[in-house]
Scaffold this motif. Structure first.
Motif, PDB file in Angstrom:
ATOM      1  N   LEU A 154      12.559  55.162  46.686  1.00  0.00           N
ATOM      2  CA  LEU A 154      11.639  55.078  48.093  1.00  0.00           C
ATOM      3  C   LEU A 154      12.098  53.649  48.331  1.00  0.00           C
ATOM      4  O   LEU A 154      12.859  52.949  47.697  1.00  0.00           O
ATOM      5  CB  LEU A 154      10.292  55.178  47.716  1.00  0.00           C
ATOM      6  N   ASP A 155      11.901  53.491  49.764  1.00  0.00           N
ATOM      7  CA  ASP A 155      12.694  52.816  50.387  1.00  0.00           C
ATOM      8  C   ASP A 155      13.718  52.804  50.665  1.00  0.00           C
ATOM      9  O   ASP A 155      14.020  50.542  50.396  1.00  0.00           O
ATOM     10  CB  ASP A 155      11.891  51.621  50.309  1.00  0.00           C
ATOM     11  N   THR A 156      14.724  53.310  50.042  1.00  0.00           N
ATOM     12  CA  THR A 156      16.326  52.996  49.751  1.00  0.00           C
ATOM     13  C   THR A 156      17.057  54.155  50.058  1.00  0.00           C
ATOM     14  O   THR A 156      17.135  55.336  49.936  1.00  0.00           O
ATOM     15  CB  THR A 156      16.755  52.979  48.402  1.00  0.00           C
ATOM     16  N   THR A 157      17.780  53.969  51.111  1.00  0.00           N
ATOM     17  CA  THR A 157      18.742  54.508  51.022  1.00  0.00           C
ATOM     18  C   THR A 157      20.357  54.903  50.254  1.00  0.00           C
ATOM     19  O   THR A 157      20.392  54.634  50.010  1.00  0.00           O
ATOM     20  CB  THR A 157      19.609  53.763  52.979  1.00  0.00           C
ATOM     21  N   ALA A 174       6.320  60.194  49.112  1.00  0.00           N
ATOM     22  CA  ALA A 174       6.748  59.328  50.659  1.00  0.00           C
ATOM     23  C   ALA A 174       5.960  60.257  52.010  1.00  0.00           C
ATOM     24  O   ALA A 174       5.134  61.497  51.703  1.00  0.00           O
ATOM     25  CB  ALA A 174       8.129  59.822  50.634  1.00  0.00           C
ATOM     26  N   LYS A 214      14.364  62.172  61.573  1.00  0.00           N
ATOM     27  CA  LYS A 214      12.992  61.405  60.555  1.00  0.00           C
ATOM     28  C   LYS A 214      11.748  62.961  60.962  1.00  0.00           C
ATOM     29  O   LYS A 214      11.043  62.979  62.266  1.00  0.00           O
ATOM     30  CB  LYS A 214      12.452  60.177  62.142  1.00  0.00           C
ATOM     31  N   TYR A 242      16.939  59.431  53.242  1.00  0.00           N
ATOM     32  CA  TYR A 242      15.529  57.675  53.275  1.00  0.00           C
ATOM     33  C   TYR A 242      14.269  58.292  53.248  1.00  0.00           C
ATOM     34  O   TYR A 242      13.949  58.665  54.018  1.00  0.00           O
ATOM     35  CB  TYR A 242      15.755  56.851  54.534  1.00  0.00           C
ATOM     36  N   LYS A 244      10.468  57.414  52.881  1.00  0.00           N
ATOM     37  CA  LYS A 244       9.752  55.496  53.520  1.00  0.00           C
ATOM     38  C   LYS A 244       7.639  55.786  52.645  1.00  0.00           C
ATOM     39  O   LYS A 244       7.560  56.827  52.734  1.00  0.00           O
ATOM     40  CB  LYS A 244       9.761  56.322  54.504  1.00  0.00           C
ATOM     41  N   SER A 245       8.357  55.064  51.776  1.00  0.00           N
ATOM     42  CA  SER A 245       7.219  54.974  51.736  1.00  0.00           C
ATOM     43  C   SER A 245       5.711  54.476  51.897  1.00  0.00           C
ATOM     44  O   SER A 245       5.552  54.203  53.457  1.00  0.00           O
ATOM     45  CB  SER A 245       6.502  54.043  50.022  1.00  0.00           C
ATOM     46  N   ASP A 246       4.125  54.743  51.621  1.00  0.00           N
ATOM     47  CA  ASP A 246       3.583  54.188  52.978  1.00  0.00           C
ATOM     48  C   ASP A 246       3.077  53.156  52.841  1.00  0.00           C
ATOM     49  O   ASP A 246       2.431  52.442  53.644  1.00  0.00           O
ATOM     50  CB  ASP A 246       2.056  55.275  52.587  1.00  0.00           C
ATOM     51  N   THR A 247       3.280  52.410  51.600  1.00  0.00           N
ATOM     52  CA  THR A 247       3.255  50.597  51.139  1.00  0.00           C
ATOM     53  C   THR A 247       4.484  50.103  52.150  1.00  0.00           C
ATOM     54  O   THR A 247       4.725  48.663  52.175  1.00  0.00           O
ATOM     55  CB  THR A 247       3.127  50.506  49.735  1.00  0.00           C
ATOM     56  N   GLU A 248       5.549  50.827  53.106  1.00  0.00           N
ATOM     57  CA  GLU A 248       6.429  50.267  53.375  1.00  0.00           C
ATOM     58  C   GLU A 248       6.202  48.511  54.342  1.00  0.00           C
ATOM     59  O   GLU A 248       4.903  49.496  55.070  1.00  0.00           O
ATOM     60  CB  GLU A 248       7.891  50.802  53.407  1.00  0.00           C
TER      61      GLU A 248
END
Length: 248
Positions: A154-157, A174, A214, A242, A244-248
């Protein structure tokens, strides 16, 4: 094993299986088919090759997740070199799902190798029987079946190489996925979100060339399948993903 061959090798077989209790499973008290086959194979008593190509039929029986089960069987067969086969019948009977396939081959599916591939995907062979010379029956526990999907941080390309088949990744809870393709490719996105039983939750098809996409991920998605409307050659340079997490 044919009766004639058994008679010929009876003394050896008695020696190999003299400790008969060790060939029963503790968990259910049934014969451990794989253990028996392994002993026979190690001692040259299990025939894997036919003299001439035959129409080999294999019946798979399970009681869980038919869609995932079929996908797991297909992946496992392909991993040991069986890429082409025909479905004869796929039916749901009471609490059982039965799938019968046919393939033209001179080589019997190796039960030991096949069982190892199934185990990698969370399935356990409960029993194997040979009903006729060309019909084998596998009873498989698929309660914990899982697909050979890719885990993406998560949160990494993450850059994925050219696909041989549509990408299949875990959604990993995600909330959004961002996909980016090479400017030299002509990508026409086909993205499908699947639940844990492989039912389609939602899908996105875009019939125009796309560089960046997206999409919000439905909350009950477990898998994401990513491909192209027309051909995977349209993403021959791969994709960047990518999650995206819900905490980003």
């Amino acid at each position: 094993m044919p009766a004639q061959k058994y008679v010929k090798q009876e003394n050896l077989i008695k020696v190999l299986f003299k400790d008969s209790d060790s060939f029963y499973r503790v968990r259910d008290g049934n014969v451990d088919s794989l253990k028996v086959i392994k002993v026979l194979e190690d001692n040259g008593l299990f025939k894997l090759f036919y003299d001439n190509p035959i129409s080999l039929k294999v019946k798979f029986i399970t009681n869980k997740n038919p869609l995932i089960f079929m996908k797991v069987i297909r992946e496992s067969l392909e991993s040991i070199g069986y890429n082409y086969f025909l479905t004869i019948r796929a039916t749901k009977q009471d609490d059982k799902f039965i799938w019968i396939i046919s393939l033209k081959t001179k080589h019997l599916i190796n039960p030991i190798l096949f069982a190892k591939e199934l185990k990698k995907r969370g399935c356990v062979v409960d029993d194997i029987t040979k009903e006729r010379n060309n019909l084998w029956i596998y009873k498989i526990n698929s309660k914990s079946a899982k697909l050979n999907a890719k885990n993406i941080d998560l949160d990494t390309t993450t850059k994925l190489k050219k696909p041989i088949e549509p990408y299949l990744i875990y959604s990993n809870s995600a909330v959004q996925i961002k996909l980016k393709t090479s400017f030299s490719d002509h990508w026409y996105p086909f993205v499908v979100f699947l639940d844990s039983a492989l039912h389609v939750v939602s899908q996105t098809k875009i019939n125009e060339r796309t560089y960046v996409l997206k999409i919000d991920i439905p909350p009950n998605s477990k898998y994401i399948r990513i491909g192209d409307i027309y051909t995977l050659e349209n993403i021959k340079h791969g994709l960047s993903i990518y999650l995206k997490s819900d905490t980003e």
